[in-house]
Design an enzyme around this catalytic site. Structure first.
Site, short mmCIF file in Angstrom:
data_model
loop_
_atom_site.label_atom_id
_atom_site.label_comp_id
_atom_site.label_asym_id
_atom_site.label_seq_id
_atom_site.Cartn_x
_atom_site.Cartn_y
_atom_site.Cartn_z
N GLN A 209 0.84 -1.19 0.00
CA GLN A 209 0.00 0.00 0.00
C GLN A 209 0.88 1.24 0.00
O GLN A 209 1.74 1.39 0.87
CB GLN A 209 -0.89 0.02 1.25
CG GLN A 209 -1.70 1.31 1.40
CD GLN A 209 -2.04 1.63 2.86
OE1 GLN A 209 -1.26 1.33 3.76
NE2 GLN A 209 -3.19 2.21 3.08
N TYR B 222 1.15 5.44 0.14
CA TYR B 222 0.64 6.80 0.33
C TYR B 222 1.60 7.72 -0.43
O TYR B 222 2.81 7.68 -0.20
CB TYR B 222 0.63 7.19 1.81
CG TYR B 222 -0.41 6.52 2.65
CD1 TYR B 222 -1.75 6.91 2.59
CD2 TYR B 222 -0.07 5.51 3.55
CE1 TYR B 222 -2.71 6.30 3.39
CE2 TYR B 222 -1.02 4.90 4.34
CZ TYR B 222 -2.34 5.30 4.26
OH TYR B 222 -3.30 4.70 5.04
N ARG C 108 -8.65 12.15 14.92
CA ARG C 108 -9.04 11.00 15.74
C ARG C 108 -8.99 11.40 17.21
O ARG C 108 -7.91 11.54 17.80
CB ARG C 108 -8.13 9.81 15.44
CG ARG C 108 -8.31 9.31 14.01
CD ARG C 108 -7.35 8.22 13.64
NE ARG C 108 -7.48 7.89 12.22
CZ ARG C 108 -6.55 7.30 11.49
NH1 ARG C 108 -5.39 6.96 12.05
NH2 ARG C 108 -6.75 7.04 10.21
N LYS D 3 -7.48 2.01 -3.53
CA LYS D 3 -8.17 1.72 -2.26
C LYS D 3 -8.76 2.99 -1.66
O LYS D 3 -8.10 4.02 -1.60
CB LYS D 3 -7.17 1.11 -1.27
CG LYS D 3 -7.80 0.67 0.05
CD LYS D 3 -6.75 0.03 0.94
CE LYS D 3 -7.36 -0.53 2.22
NZ LYS D 3 -7.94 0.52 3.07
N HIS E 192 -11.75 3.50 5.10
CA HIS E 192 -10.58 3.48 5.97
C HIS E 192 -10.93 2.97 7.37
O HIS E 192 -10.41 3.43 8.38
CB HIS E 192 -9.96 4.88 6.08
CG HIS E 192 -8.47 4.88 6.15
ND1 HIS E 192 -7.67 4.94 5.03
CD2 HIS E 192 -7.61 4.81 7.20
CE1 HIS E 192 -6.40 4.93 5.38
NE2 HIS E 192 -6.33 4.84 6.70
N ARG F 56 -12.02 5.36 10.14
CA ARG F 56 -10.99 6.10 10.88
C ARG F 56 -10.70 7.48 10.30
O ARG F 56 -9.91 8.23 10.89
CB ARG F 56 -9.70 5.27 10.91
CG ARG F 56 -9.81 4.01 11.74
CD ARG F 56 -8.61 3.09 11.56
NE ARG F 56 -7.35 3.71 11.91
CZ ARG F 56 -6.90 3.88 13.15
NH1 ARG F 56 -7.64 3.49 14.18
NH2 ARG F 56 -5.73 4.43 13.38
#
Length: 401
Positions: free
Chosen positions: A133, A135, A170, A252, A276, A279
């Site tokens: 994955q 970013y 968060r 994704k 996600h 989140r």
């Protein structure tokens, strides 16, 4: 018999993880954004999809759980989603997850926020199914270098997350004074007093990897800090990745069908329907409720995965029946990692595989190809509504028209 061996479902593993981890660390794994509404919806909406048991099928012939996603075969239709900073759960971190996934022949998507370098995790996987994955960073040369390292390490697919244009808000982590990536700090060590075994593992495991002790302060939100190190991903970025990466490319973080045509045109191989794990932004659609519309838009041109709320094998079968090629689970294997390292992850995969096998048998499905919306008792309503919504949308206007 160990506590892991006595666990009969994922919730048993979760309780073991909660006993071992300090509350602040457990909250990092467990928590979502805002009021945790989307986090709850990811689970609750699965209960709206009920299955239709089918008898008069001789399941003694054998049940085949293998599935094919973007041209790759996995031993079961559930993969391990990218979940960052595995070292906060266990010093074995991502290497343990890769080894466990390889043992069972299922895919692991190494997170872009991993605790360990891509080369170390690839070596631990020993040729097992392994995706990465990514970013995208503001520095283009850094992105190019990372893609090249991922390729050289033998990863079989690249997964680009497009749902995190900035650091999310968060609240649990902010109250606990936790910021990611997690580093050793006096405050963090203080939270570990109640869990001395975890504290010792975390300190010595991280110091061996060159981590330092930092001063701790309560996380304070600012737009500038939220944008630091991250960048929004655009279709131009997808095109750049498609040109640089010659293997399967998966996008994704999709919850709608409005860009599916563009992704097909760019040569994307698959998409993962995901919020996600609840989140990033509270109040958005659950992953399972968004799945059917994306499946319809993708048709035969894209393989569709779904990620969010998977806790049972029956959830995987529900996702397959609604058109997914496979489902991704994140928190369950993080519970396993926290509860018992590699063996804990293996136990989670084992439990999930067994539950999928049982669900196949009771719905009369001998293979993944036989799982479709015909085994749904009322979940087909989600499928039908999605099709109705899709057909009611105006045709997209061609570029330049």
């Amino acid at each position: 018999m160990s506590r892991l061996d006595r666990a009969v479902n994922i919730d048993d593993i979760r309780r073991l993880a909660k006993r071992r981890l300090p509350r602040a660390i457990f909250d990092v794994i467990e928590g979502g954004a805002g009021d945790d509404g989307t986090l709850a919806a990811n689970r609750d909406d699965f209960s709206k999809v009920t299955l239709l048991p089918r008898s008069l099928v001789d399941v003694r012939k054998g049940i085949d759980l293998t599935t094919n996603v973007v041209g790759q075969t996995f031993n079961m239709p559930v993969m391990l989603a990218p979940a960052s900073f595995g070292r906060m759960a266990n010093p074995e971190a991502e290497r343990a997850v890769a080894k466990a996934a390889a043992k069972f022949g299922t895919g692991y998507i190494m997170p872009g926020g991993a605790s360990e370098p891509v080369e170390a995790v690839a070596k631990a996987s020993d040729g097992g199914p392994l995706w990465y994955q990514i970013y995208l960073a503001p520095d283009e040369s850094r992105n190019a270098d990372l893609v090249d390292r991922v390729r050289a390490s033998g990863f079989q697919a690249l997964v680009v997350s497009v749902d995190t244009p900035m650091k999310p808000y968060r609240e649990r982590d902010m109250r606990n004074g936790i910021s990611l990536p997690l580093s050793i700090s006096p405050r963090l060590l203080a939270t570990g007093v109640s869990r001395p075994k975890w504290a010792l593992d975390f300190v010595f495991g991280n110091m061996a990897s060159g981590f330092s002790v930092n001063s701790a302060r309560r996380a304070v939100y600012s737009f500038e800090a939220a944008m630091a190190g991250l960048r929004p991903v655009t279709l131009d970025d997808i095109a750049w990745l498609r040109e640089r990466w010659d293997g399967p490319l998966i996008v994704k973080g999709i919850l709608s069908d409005d860009k599916i045509i563009d992704m097909i045109a760019l040569g994307v191989d698959g998409v993962s329907v995901s919020n996600h794990g609840g989140r990033n932004l509270d109040g958005v659609a659950s992953a399972i409720s968004a799945l059917p519309r994306v499946v319809d838009a993708a048709g035969d041109d894209l393989d569709v995965l779904v990620d969010g709320g998977i806790r049972r094998g029956i959830d995987v079968v529900r996702a397959l029946a609604l058109g997914a090629k496979a489902a991704l689970m994140g928190r369950p294997y993080m519970y396993g990692l926290a509860a018992g390292g590699q063996r804990g992850v293996e136990r989670v995969i084992e439990l999930m595989r067994n539950e999928i096998h049982i669900a196949f048998a009771f719905t009369g499905c001998l293979s993944v190809e036989e799982v479709n919306h015909e085994i749904l008792q009322n979940g087909h309503e989600l499928f039908d509504v999605a099709l109705a919504l899709a057909s009611a949308q105006p045709e997209p206007v061609a570029a330049g028209a």
